[in-house]
Design a protein around this motif. Structure first.
Motif, mmCIF file in Angstrom:
data_model
loop_
_atom_site.group_PDB
_atom_site.id
_atom_site.type_symbol
_atom_site.label_atom_id
_atom_site.label_comp_id
_atom_site.label_asym_id
_atom_site.label_seq_id
_atom_site.Cartn_x
_atom_site.Cartn_y
_atom_site.Cartn_z
ATOM 1 N N LYS A 25 4.181 3.213 -11.773
ATOM 2 C CA LYS A 25 5.554 3.724 -11.723
ATOM 3 C C LYS A 25 5.670 4.881 -10.726
ATOM 4 O O LYS A 25 6.611 4.947 -9.930
ATOM 5 C CB LYS A 25 5.989 4.169 -13.116
ATOM 6 C CG LYS A 25 7.425 4.685 -13.209
ATOM 7 C CD LYS A 25 7.788 5.001 -14.661
ATOM 8 C CE LYS A 25 9.242 5.438 -14.772
ATOM 9 N NZ LYS A 25 9.495 6.740 -14.110
ATOM 10 N N GLN A 26 4.687 5.776 -10.765
ATOM 11 C CA GLN A 26 4.716 6.947 -9.888
ATOM 12 C C GLN A 26 4.563 6.546 -8.427
ATOM 13 O O GLN A 26 5.227 7.101 -7.544
ATOM 14 C CB GLN A 26 3.594 7.912 -10.285
ATOM 15 C CG GLN A 26 3.713 8.434 -11.709
ATOM 16 C CD GLN A 26 4.161 9.888 -11.736
ATOM 17 O OE1 GLN A 26 4.598 10.435 -10.748
ATOM 18 N NE2 GLN A 26 4.029 10.492 -12.900
ATOM 19 N N PHE A 27 3.693 5.604 -8.139
ATOM 20 C CA PHE A 27 3.503 5.171 -6.751
ATOM 21 C C PHE A 27 4.721 4.408 -6.241
ATOM 22 O O PHE A 27 5.121 4.564 -5.078
ATOM 23 C CB PHE A 27 2.240 4.313 -6.625
ATOM 24 C CG PHE A 27 0.965 5.111 -6.566
ATOM 25 C CD1 PHE A 27 0.623 5.805 -5.413
ATOM 26 C CD2 PHE A 27 0.112 5.176 -7.663
ATOM 27 C CE1 PHE A 27 -0.551 6.550 -5.353
ATOM 28 C CE2 PHE A 27 -1.061 5.917 -7.611
ATOM 29 C CZ PHE A 27 -1.393 6.607 -6.448
ATOM 30 N N ARG A 28 5.321 3.589 -7.093
ATOM 31 C CA ARG A 28 6.510 2.842 -6.675
ATOM 32 C C ARG A 28 7.674 3.776 -6.345
ATOM 33 O O ARG A 28 8.479 3.476 -5.458
ATOM 34 C CB ARG A 28 6.908 1.856 -7.771
ATOM 35 C CG ARG A 28 6.069 0.580 -7.746
ATOM 36 C CD ARG A 28 6.435 -0.371 -8.840
ATOM 37 N NE ARG A 28 5.783 -1.672 -8.655
ATOM 38 C CZ ARG A 28 5.573 -2.557 -9.608
ATOM 39 N NH1 ARG A 28 5.966 -2.280 -10.866
ATOM 40 N NH2 ARG A 28 4.981 -3.707 -9.352
ATOM 41 N N GLU A 29 7.754 4.893 -7.022
ATOM 42 C CA GLU A 29 8.811 5.862 -6.739
ATOM 43 C C GLU A 29 8.694 6.450 -5.341
ATOM 44 O O GLU A 29 9.670 6.965 -4.792
ATOM 45 C CB GLU A 29 8.791 6.974 -7.793
ATOM 46 C CG GLU A 29 9.311 6.526 -9.147
ATOM 47 C CD GLU A 29 9.145 7.584 -10.223
ATOM 48 O OE1 GLU A 29 8.544 8.647 -9.932
ATOM 49 O OE2 GLU A 29 9.613 7.344 -11.357
ATOM 50 N N MET A 30 7.479 6.378 -4.747
ATOM 51 C CA MET A 30 7.286 6.840 -3.371
ATOM 52 C C MET A 30 7.408 5.706 -2.365
ATOM 53 O O MET A 30 7.182 5.902 -1.166
ATOM 54 C CB MET A 30 5.899 7.501 -3.236
ATOM 55 C CG MET A 30 5.771 8.843 -3.912
ATOM 56 S SD MET A 30 4.163 9.611 -3.541
ATOM 57 C CE MET A 30 3.079 8.687 -4.642
ATOM 58 N N GLY A 31 7.759 4.522 -2.820
ATOM 59 C CA GLY A 31 7.940 3.387 -1.923
ATOM 60 C C GLY A 31 6.732 2.499 -1.747
ATOM 61 O O GLY A 31 6.743 1.596 -0.904
ATOM 62 N N PHE A 32 5.695 2.727 -2.540
ATOM 63 C CA PHE A 32 4.502 1.892 -2.427
ATOM 64 C C PHE A 32 4.718 0.525 -3.073
ATOM 65 O O PHE A 32 5.474 0.393 -4.041
ATOM 66 C CB PHE A 32 3.303 2.582 -3.088
ATOM 67 C CG PHE A 32 2.659 3.633 -2.231
ATOM 68 C CD1 PHE A 32 1.584 3.326 -1.418
ATOM 69 C CD2 PHE A 32 3.131 4.940 -2.233
ATOM 70 C CE1 PHE A 32 0.993 4.287 -0.618
ATOM 71 C CE2 PHE A 32 2.548 5.918 -1.444
ATOM 72 C CZ PHE A 32 1.470 5.593 -0.631
ATOM 73 N N GLN A 33 4.047 -0.464 -2.526
ATOM 74 C CA GLN A 33 4.063 -1.807 -3.092
ATOM 75 C C GLN A 33 2.781 -2.021 -3.899
ATOM 76 O O GLN A 33 1.715 -1.540 -3.522
ATOM 77 C CB GLN A 33 4.182 -2.851 -1.982
ATOM 78 C CG GLN A 33 5.474 -2.712 -1.189
ATOM 79 C CD GLN A 33 5.635 -3.802 -0.153
ATOM 80 O OE1 GLN A 33 5.285 -4.953 -0.398
ATOM 81 N NE2 GLN A 33 6.160 -3.445 1.007
ATOM 82 N N VAL A 34 2.918 -2.730 -4.985
ATOM 83 C CA VAL A 34 1.811 -2.874 -5.933
ATOM 84 C C VAL A 34 1.506 -4.348 -6.172
ATOM 85 O O VAL A 34 2.418 -5.148 -6.413
ATOM 86 C CB VAL A 34 2.151 -2.189 -7.279
ATOM 87 C CG1 VAL A 34 1.025 -2.402 -8.293
ATOM 88 C CG2 VAL A 34 2.414 -0.702 -7.067
ATOM 89 N N THR A 35 0.229 -4.692 -6.102
ATOM 90 C CA THR A 35 -0.237 -6.034 -6.451
ATOM 91 C C THR A 35 -1.139 -5.916 -7.669
ATOM 92 O O THR A 35 -2.120 -5.171 -7.659
ATOM 93 C CB THR A 35 -1.030 -6.675 -5.296
ATOM 94 O OG1 THR A 35 -0.211 -6.714 -4.124
ATOM 95 C CG2 THR A 35 -1.460 -8.088 -5.660
ATOM 96 N N ILE A 36 -0.789 -6.620 -8.726
ATOM 97 C CA ILE A 36 -1.568 -6.573 -9.964
ATOM 98 C C ILE A 36 -2.467 -7.806 -10.039
ATOM 99 O O ILE A 36 -1.996 -8.941 -10.008
ATOM 100 C CB ILE A 36 -0.649 -6.507 -11.197
ATOM 101 C CG1 ILE A 36 0.192 -5.227 -11.154
ATOM 102 C CG2 ILE A 36 -1.476 -6.550 -12.490
ATOM 103 C CD1 ILE A 36 1.233 -5.134 -12.254
#
Length: 377
Positions: free
Chosen positions: A41-52
């Protein structure tokens, strides 16, 4: 950047408390995935994309990038699992006593997760594009040898110039420039059961066979060369008056240089290839799964960059060799310049008195941000 990080100290401690108070032992998937959700959640708030990268048995592994599939120079690796089983948090939750914070996994490595996050936040806040030059792996199983994340780390490492591993700094503040490699073997012996009073001659003792193997394995130890073979656990037999038909030994292996891996592997296989007690059968499983982190030319250059960054912010930084293994082995042995121990300072790892030196939290966060910035220039 330093001022920003100092102003976030309470917020960082609050997040550490939240993460520490979530049980996330290596076999407790629910807790590990909860830790991941909070950080994602914190990284996405900075615009990062996440692959799980989903796992059924273990926690999910997570890859975080600013722009998916864009080439980056720096890999950052931090694990979300701890050695503590479910229920530990209820027995001894996060606490602060004086200048130290305590709790299960507080230094290995919940505080490192927060240090990493806020180093990226600091770069983002300063509009320093170095934060876009990183790929972050949050893995779920480092404490048990990285069975699901090793391949992921190696795949991502293949295109990187540098790897920064977020294991904690040592008690004296040193980072880790060298680590021993190692692995584990399981030696299983099948024999033949017989009554030890009525017909012992008909039996084939699995424990006796295992004993022969233990002596031979222990003789491989060479402290001078840094080779350590430890048969740390054994089990076998069902009753004292029965010749045992089964026995098992668990073997821990540590090596200091990569060229020792082939030698040790070969000798262990040779020892276990032929039984000493005729009529017994031996099965050997496992192997050396982590090669050493060695201070080669590329790693020396990376170390110098980190020490120069430390000097610029007033930290006298040393580097040490440690016997334990970590995920640093994987990128290092693919030729990626790798350094470990970039987390905050603490001690008591894997014990009830595990602690974080609170004042080191912002200091090491600043050092990590400065290092990422310099490596991106």
């Amino acid at each position: 950047m330093e001022k920003y990080i100092l102003n976030q100290k309470k917020e960082m401690l609050d997040l550490i408390e939240q993460l520490v108070n979530i049980d996330s032992g290596s076999y407790y998937k629910k807790g590990i995935d909860r830790v991941a959700e909070i950080l994602i959640k914190q990284f996405r708030e900075m615009g990062f994309q996440v692959t799980i990268k989903k796992n059924k048995r273990y926690g999910n592994n997570v890859v975080i990038e600013y722009e998916k599939n864009k080439e980056t120079d720096i890999l950052l690796v931090a694990h979300m699992d701890t050695v503590f089983p479910e229920g530990t948090v209820s027995e001894r939750p996060f606490t602060i006593k004086g200048t130290r914070a305590y709790g299960p996994g507080v230094i290995d490595m919940k505080s490192s997760l927060v240090t990493l996050l806020y180093a990226i936040k600091a770069l983002h806040h300063q509009h320093n594009n170095a934060y876009k030059n990183v790929t972050i792996i949050l893995n779920s199983d480092e404490e048990i040898g990285s069975p699901t994340s090793r391949k992921l780390i190696e795949e991502v490492s293949a295109t990187k110039k540098y790897a920064l591993i977020m294991e904690p700094a040592r008690k004296d503040g040193s980072i880790v420039s060298e680590r021993r490699g190692g692995g584990k073997y399981i030696l299983s012996v099948k024999g033949k059961a017989a009554h030890s009073g009525v017909s012992p001659e008909e039996g084939k003792s699995a424990i006796e066979e295992l004993a022969h193997k233990i002596i031979k394995l222990q003789q491989l130890n060479n402290a001078q060369k840094g080779i350590s073979i430890n048969v740390g656990m054994i089990e076998g037999g069902n009753a004292v008056n029965v010749v045992p038909s089964e026995a098992k030994g668990m073997v821990d292996v540590r090596i200091t240089s990569s060229d020792q891996a082939k030698y040790v592997r070969k000798r262990i296989e040779e020892i276990c290839a032929k039984p000493d007690i005729k009529g017994t059968n031996i099965t050997l499983k496992g192997g050396i799964n982590r090669l050493p982190l060695e201070l080669n030319k590329a790693n020396k250059k990376l170390l110098q960059v980190i020490q120069d960054a430390a000097d610029s912010i007033g930290i006298e930084l040393k580097a040490v060799h440690t016997g334990g293994g970590s995920d640093a082995s994987f990128p290092a042995n693919l030729g990626v310049a790798t350094m470990d121990g970039l987390g905050p300072v603490g001690g008591g790892l894997h014990n009830e008195d595990e602690y974080l030196e609170i004042d080191s939290l912002t200091e090491r966060c600043f050092l990590l941000a400065e290092t990422i910035s310099r490596l991106s220039e």
